[in-house]
Design an enzyme around this catalytic site. Sequence first.
Site, PDB file in Angstrom:
ATOM      1  N   CYS A 113     -60.624  11.503  65.076  1.00 35.57           N
ATOM      2  CA  CYS A 113     -61.292  12.812  65.072  1.00 35.57           C
ATOM      3  C   CYS A 113     -61.523  13.373  66.472  1.00 35.57           C
ATOM      4  O   CYS A 113     -61.762  14.567  66.629  1.00 35.57           O
ATOM      5  CB  CYS A 113     -62.619  12.725  64.324  1.00 35.57           C
ATOM      6  SG  CYS A 113     -62.455  12.241  62.598  1.00 35.57           S
ATOM      7  N   HIS A 249     -66.980  18.904  66.326  1.00 38.04           N
ATOM      8  CA  HIS A 249     -66.161  18.345  65.251  1.00 38.04           C
ATOM      9  C   HIS A 249     -66.931  18.494  63.946  1.00 38.04           C
ATOM     10  O   HIS A 249     -68.121  18.172  63.870  1.00 38.04           O
ATOM     11  CB  HIS A 249     -65.861  16.877  65.546  1.00 38.04           C
ATOM     12  CG  HIS A 249     -65.292  16.136  64.392  1.00 38.04           C
ATOM     13  ND1 HIS A 249     -64.207  16.597  63.672  1.00 38.04           N
ATOM     14  CD2 HIS A 249     -65.660  14.954  63.811  1.00 38.04           C
ATOM     15  CE1 HIS A 249     -63.934  15.734  62.707  1.00 38.04           C
ATOM     16  NE2 HIS A 249     -64.793  14.733  62.768  1.00 38.04           N
ATOM     17  N   ASN A 279     -64.064  17.659  56.613  1.00 38.24           N
ATOM     18  CA  ASN A 279     -63.692  16.976  57.853  1.00 38.24           C
ATOM     19  C   ASN A 279     -62.170  16.873  57.926  1.00 38.24           C
ATOM     20  O   ASN A 279     -61.559  16.076  57.221  1.00 38.24           O
ATOM     21  CB  ASN A 279     -64.335  15.590  57.881  1.00 38.24           C
ATOM     22  CG  ASN A 279     -64.011  14.807  59.146  1.00 38.24           C
ATOM     23  OD1 ASN A 279     -63.151  15.194  59.932  1.00 38.24           O
ATOM     24  ND2 ASN A 279     -64.697  13.696  59.342  1.00 38.24           N
TER      25      ASN A 279
END
Length: 322
Positions: A113, A249, A279
């Site tokens: 990520c 994020h 996500n």
Amino acid sequence: MRRSVFCGVGAFLPAKVITNDDLSLMVDTTDEWVFRRTGIKRRHVVEEGDTVSCMATEAAKIALEDAGVSATEVDLIIVATATPDKTMPSCATMVQGSLGCKNAAAFDINAACSGFLYALSIVDSMIKAGQANIALIIGSEAMSKVVDWTDRSTCVLFGDGAGAFVFKGQDETEKPGAGVMSTLLCADGSLGNVLYTNGGVASTGKAGYICMKGTVLFEHAVVKLSSAISALLESSALDVDSIDWFIPHQANVRIIDLVINRLGLSRDKVILSIDEHANTSSASIPLAMYEAKRAGRIKKGNLVLFAAIGAGITWGVSLLRL
């Protein structure tokens, strides 16, 4: 002094959407349960024909058009992904071939990520060193391919998509103050068992599924991101009030809220797209940036703060003046 100046952004989302209500028919969950704990309402997922390289290519096309740059002008392509189409060749070379960027070096990186910010830092360094002039950074992920759709602790969290930035090398005098101001990258491999996939090419021959110690990761995310942001601001001689926009994020809205509370940053300055995208790993920051720019929220001259944390564990923060 040579700087890496932001010139364009693009995004791509698969057509198929899975809502929380859809998930409630697959696992023991509800829309209210998922939204209250994560901030997620729906996520896009790939279908037959949607590949990571194809999504990356579509996002890149939009970013290049936004930047007013032709494919042959690009001399560097980096794709951040943890879910590549193949072990080799890289997604970046597939994008290079699809777009016709015949003058570009191309490679992938995997920092999960955090990958997009790791790629941004590499591009910034290469532009400043004179090794690249016009660079394309892409985060593209098919997280639905590494999710166990019977595990409600993970399947509700992730989505698929791609986002891209274009950067140009310019002298400080051409666009005073604009460009990547600073970046801080971090990692702690001793926490590798907090978030991982239980497979791999050399270990099991299969990609495996995402496994996560959610509570442990949550705690580390809040502490490490807030500490890294504070350190970056201090080293840049800036305070939190200098930030025009914060694009984190998009992992969990509760993590984001705790981070901004620690920093004293107003929620009004936070760009969120987690409700619509979930996500999307390395794609989440450029996807959020694209939506914010398209909505007219982000303007020339704004100071934007990026922050991400992911498997490894890895984390990073960056400051960009538009």
